[in-house]
Design a protein around this motif. Structure first.
Motif, PDB file in Angstrom:
ATOM      1  N   ASP A   1      41.986  27.055  30.243  1.00  0.00           N
ATOM      2  CA  ASP A   1      43.257  26.568  30.486  1.00  0.00           C
ATOM      3  C   ASP A   1      43.612  26.981  32.129  1.00  0.00           C
ATOM      4  N   GLY A   2      42.820  26.785  32.902  1.00  0.00           N
ATOM      5  CA  GLY A   2      43.030  26.996  34.240  1.00  0.00           C
ATOM      6  C   GLY A   2      43.197  28.506  34.648  1.00  0.00           C
ATOM      7  N   GLU A   3      42.490  29.311  33.822  1.00  0.00           N
ATOM      8  CA  GLU A   3      42.721  30.886  33.971  1.00  0.00           C
ATOM      9  C   GLU A   3      41.254  31.355  33.802  1.00  0.00           C
ATOM     10  N   PHE A   4      40.826  32.398  34.366  1.00  0.00           N
ATOM     11  CA  PHE A   4      39.628  33.450  33.656  1.00  0.00           C
ATOM     12  C   PHE A   4      40.179  34.336  32.829  1.00  0.00           C
ATOM     13  N   GLN A   5      39.510  34.253  31.576  1.00  0.00           N
ATOM     14  CA  GLN A   5      39.939  35.378  30.397  1.00  0.00           C
ATOM     15  C   GLN A   5      39.284  36.315  30.272  1.00  0.00           C
ATOM     16  N   ASN A   6      39.629  37.499  29.834  1.00  0.00           N
ATOM     17  CA  ASN A   6      38.684  38.600  29.640  1.00  0.00           C
ATOM     18  C   ASN A   6      38.234  38.470  28.318  1.00  0.00           C
ATOM     19  N   LEU A   7      37.164  39.255  27.860  1.00  0.00           N
ATOM     20  CA  LEU A   7      36.375  39.175  26.661  1.00  0.00           C
ATOM     21  C   LEU A   7      37.090  39.371  25.494  1.00  0.00           C
ATOM     22  N   VAL A   8      38.067  40.552  25.790  1.00  0.00           N
ATOM     23  CA  VAL A   8      39.066  40.637  24.654  1.00  0.00           C
ATOM     24  C   VAL A   8      40.593  40.628  25.328  1.00  0.00           C
ATOM     25  N   ASP A   9      41.377  40.620  24.290  1.00  0.00           N
ATOM     26  CA  ASP A   9      42.785  40.075  24.650  1.00  0.00           C
ATOM     27  C   ASP A   9      43.304  41.506  25.690  1.00  0.00           C
ATOM     28  N   THR A  10      43.709  40.949  26.764  1.00  0.00           N
ATOM     29  CA  THR A  10      44.068  42.048  27.975  1.00  0.00           C
ATOM     30  C   THR A  10      45.358  41.789  28.512  1.00  0.00           C
ATOM     31  N   PRO A  11      46.565  41.841  28.090  1.00  0.00           N
ATOM     32  CA  PRO A  11      47.769  41.794  28.893  1.00  0.00           C
ATOM     33  C   PRO A  11      47.776  42.678  30.051  1.00  0.00           C
ATOM     34  N   VAL A  12      48.120  42.255  31.225  1.00  0.00           N
ATOM     35  CA  VAL A  12      48.288  43.006  32.467  1.00  0.00           C
ATOM     36  C   VAL A  12      49.229  44.104  32.248  1.00  0.00           C
TER      37      VAL A  12
ATOM     38  N   THR B   1      49.632  33.601  41.893  1.00  0.00           N
ATOM     39  CA  THR B   1      48.834  32.893  41.068  1.00  0.00           C
ATOM     40  C   THR B   1      47.682  34.131  40.524  1.00  0.00           C
ATOM     41  N   ARG B   2      47.433  34.131  39.253  1.00  0.00           N
ATOM     42  CA  ARG B   2      46.665  34.990  38.575  1.00  0.00           C
ATOM     43  C   ARG B   2      45.392  34.271  38.013  1.00  0.00           C
ATOM     44  N   ASN B   3      44.447  34.931  38.048  1.00  0.00           N
ATOM     45  CA  ASN B   3      43.237  34.678  37.196  1.00  0.00           C
ATOM     46  C   ASN B   3      42.264  33.368  37.663  1.00  0.00           C
ATOM     47  N   ARG B   4      42.683  33.064  38.884  1.00  0.00           N
ATOM     48  CA  ARG B   4      42.102  31.823  39.263  1.00  0.00           C
ATOM     49  C   ARG B   4      40.565  32.263  40.037  1.00  0.00           C
ATOM     50  N   THR B   5      40.434  33.492  40.140  1.00  0.00           N
ATOM     51  CA  THR B   5      39.136  33.855  40.609  1.00  0.00           C
ATOM     52  C   THR B   5      38.711  35.206  39.658  1.00  0.00           C
ATOM     53  N   LEU B   6      37.273  35.187  39.790  1.00  0.00           N
ATOM     54  CA  LEU B   6      36.583  36.242  38.498  1.00  0.00           C
ATOM     55  C   LEU B   6      36.653  37.633  39.083  1.00  0.00           C
ATOM     56  N   TRP B   7      36.877  38.582  38.334  1.00  0.00           N
ATOM     57  CA  TRP B   7      36.765  40.108  38.471  1.00  0.00           C
ATOM     58  C   TRP B   7      35.577  40.312  37.726  1.00  0.00           C
ATOM     59  N   VAL B   8      34.678  41.215  38.293  1.00  0.00           N
ATOM     60  CA  VAL B   8      33.290  41.666  38.132  1.00  0.00           C
ATOM     61  C   VAL B   8      33.080  43.236  38.278  1.00  0.00           C
ATOM     62  N   GLY B   9      32.023  43.634  37.653  1.00  0.00           N
ATOM     63  CA  GLY B   9      31.288  44.830  38.047  1.00  0.00           C
ATOM     64  C   GLY B   9      29.783  44.362  38.295  1.00  0.00           C
ATOM     65  N   PHE B  10      29.232  45.405  38.840  1.00  0.00           N
ATOM     66  CA  PHE B  10      27.730  45.043  39.433  1.00  0.00           C
ATOM     67  C   PHE B  10      26.827  46.353  38.957  1.00  0.00           C
ATOM     68  N   ALA B  11      25.725  45.925  38.404  1.00  0.00           N
ATOM     69  CA  ALA B  11      24.399  46.796  38.180  1.00  0.00           C
ATOM     70  C   ALA B  11      23.425  46.418  39.249  1.00  0.00           C
ATOM     71  N   ILE B  12      22.846  47.462  39.925  1.00  0.00           N
ATOM     72  CA  ILE B  12      21.805  47.061  41.106  1.00  0.00           C
ATOM     73  C   ILE B  12      20.409  47.678  40.325  1.00  0.00           C
ATOM     74  N   GLU B  13      19.488  47.283  40.343  1.00  0.00           N
ATOM     75  CA  GLU B  13      18.356  47.684  39.730  1.00  0.00           C
ATOM     76  C   GLU B  13      17.111  47.559  40.901  1.00  0.00           C
ATOM     77  N   SER B  14      16.629  48.659  41.035  1.00  0.00           N
ATOM     78  CA  SER B  14      15.223  48.798  41.886  1.00  0.00           C
ATOM     79  C   SER B  14      14.074  49.077  41.086  1.00  0.00           C
TER      80      SER B  14
END
Length: 406
Positions: free
Chosen positions: A88-99, A274-287
């Motif tokens: 619906d035009g926005e990225f959604q969290n995996l669980v319900d997350t009101p700001v 405008t909110r949630n039109r781009t994604l927020w992420v974490g990173f894992a780096i593996e060597s």
């Protein structure tokens, strides 16, 4: 580099706000006097219309500043829309997350902040730091260096990375709205050696900093970020061929046997209205030798345990813990939640993040350090609290750091 025109826009808006505040004050006085006299209503209405028009025009001019970036369009938007997390035009969290928590609003928070005391929110003295010469480091040493807040310099398997670099004194759209603590900017772009990979977790001002990103451009090889954030880099002059976007659970194979995993976070995005039109992420780096995790901004959630199970632990995790507030309890962790998340991730070492440079929440600036220290007692991981610029040598499991904030 930031152009003269862009610096002018910043100065213009600061002066514009001053003029508007003085004008509004004067206008309200005149309006109150006018209402007491017959025949003055039309003039008041006209004056109000003109004032609103001037304010609107000034805001529009300021919003043309390139630091506001742009939203994804064209193929970048098509990539966003193909994501199963974009609904619906926005990225959604995996669980319900009101700001904001259920009983709060942006207006109520602004009023509370204006009424509350600012005592203790910022340090009285300069934050101490160690300005390690990054150019002189042995490239074969595996190192993590905290650069303040959520910014990091990382060396792993001979590869140099920079995560969420912010070298500006402001982390907000309006100058002076969110000033960095004194002493927290020992580094500038010129202090950074050539970077193989620039990683950005999301588009908020304290993670994606326009002047820093512009200044670093000559030193950056490739950019890796979440879906939609690449539009900012294109706007700011980066070659789109060197900007790579990922969805949650995407994988990038990097040089020297490194693998980057784009992982879920519990947060939101947006630089203005405008909110949630781009994604927020974490990173894992593996060597081939070790595994690191950087949460980005994130509230506590089941994704930490799931990530821990998927990767069977991490040598070092850096977790959001410093801007907690009951008014936005779902989008940032408390120190106690971060300690729990570190154990769920299977961390050998915990590096606290989102702390020590900006004051976004209404608690004493050093409180997160004290609480994470207490919460980490009797835990299975090692807590490290370096000063800004102080290297964490990943081969040295006995390295310890002092309580520099006391």
């Amino acid at each position: 580099m930031v152009s003269a025109e862009e610096r002018y826009l910043d100065k213009f808006f600061g002066r514009f706000l001053l003029v508007v505040s003085c004008t509004v004050s004067r206008f309200l006085k005149i309006a109150s006097e006018s209402f007491c006299k017959e025949g003055k209503l039309k003039k008041v209405v006209l004056g109000t219309s003109l004032l609103v028009g001037v304010i609107a025009l000034g805001c529009w001019v300021y919003l043309q500043h390139p630091k506001f970036g742009k939203l994804p369009a064209g193929e970048l938007l098509a990539m966003v829309e193909r994501s199963p997390h974009y609904v619906d035009g926005e990225f959604q969290n995996l669980v319900d997350t009101p700001v904001l928590t259920e009983d709060r609003s942006t207006l109520s928070i602004l009023i509370e902040n204006l009424r509350s005391s600012s005592e203790g929110l910022r340090p009285d003295d300069d934050i101490p730091s160690v300005k390690t010469d990054l150019h002189a480091l042995d490239a074969d040493e595996d190192i993590v260096i905290w650069l303040g807040h959520s910014s990091y310099y990382v060396q792993l398997s001979g590869i140099r990375m920079l995560i969420d670099p912010v070298f500006s004194v402001d982390a907000a759209p309006i100058p002076f709205a969110n000033r960095a603590f004194a002493g927290t900017n020992p580094y500038t772009a010129s202090d950074i050696p050539p970077i193989d990979y620039l990683l950005v977790t999301h588009d908020h001002w304290d993670h994606l900093d326009y002047p820093t990103i512009k200044a670093l451009k000559p030193q950056v090889g490739e950019v890796l970020t979440g879906l939609g954030v690449g539009a900012f880099f294109e706007k700011w002059g980066y070659d789109s061929e060197h900007v790579h976007e990922g969805d949650w659970n995407d994988t990038f194979e990097l040089e020297n046997g490194l693998t980057l995993y784009v992982l879920p976070a519990r947060h939101y995005s947006g630089r203005m209205l405008t909110r949630n039109r781009t994604l927020w992420v974490g990173f894992a780096i593996e060597s081939p030798d070790r595994r690191l995790f950087f949460s980005g901004d994130s509230g506590y959630g089941p994704h930490f345990a799931e990530i821990g199970q998927r990767f069977d632990g991490f040598d070092l995790v850096s977790l959001d813990h410093g801007q907690y507030d009951p008014r936005w309890a779902y989008i940032h962790m408390t120190p106690e939640e971060a300690a729990e998340a570190a154990e769920e991730l299977g961390a050998n070492t915990l590096l606290p993040a989102h702390v020590g440079k900006f004051s976004l929440a209404q608690h004493p600036w050093q409180e997160p350090f004290e609480r994470i220290t207490s919460a980490s007692e009797e835990r299975d991981y090692r807590l490290v609290t370096p000063m800004i610029g102080e290297p964490i040598w990943l081969d040295d499991s006995e390295q310890r750091f002092g309580a520099w904030w006391r």
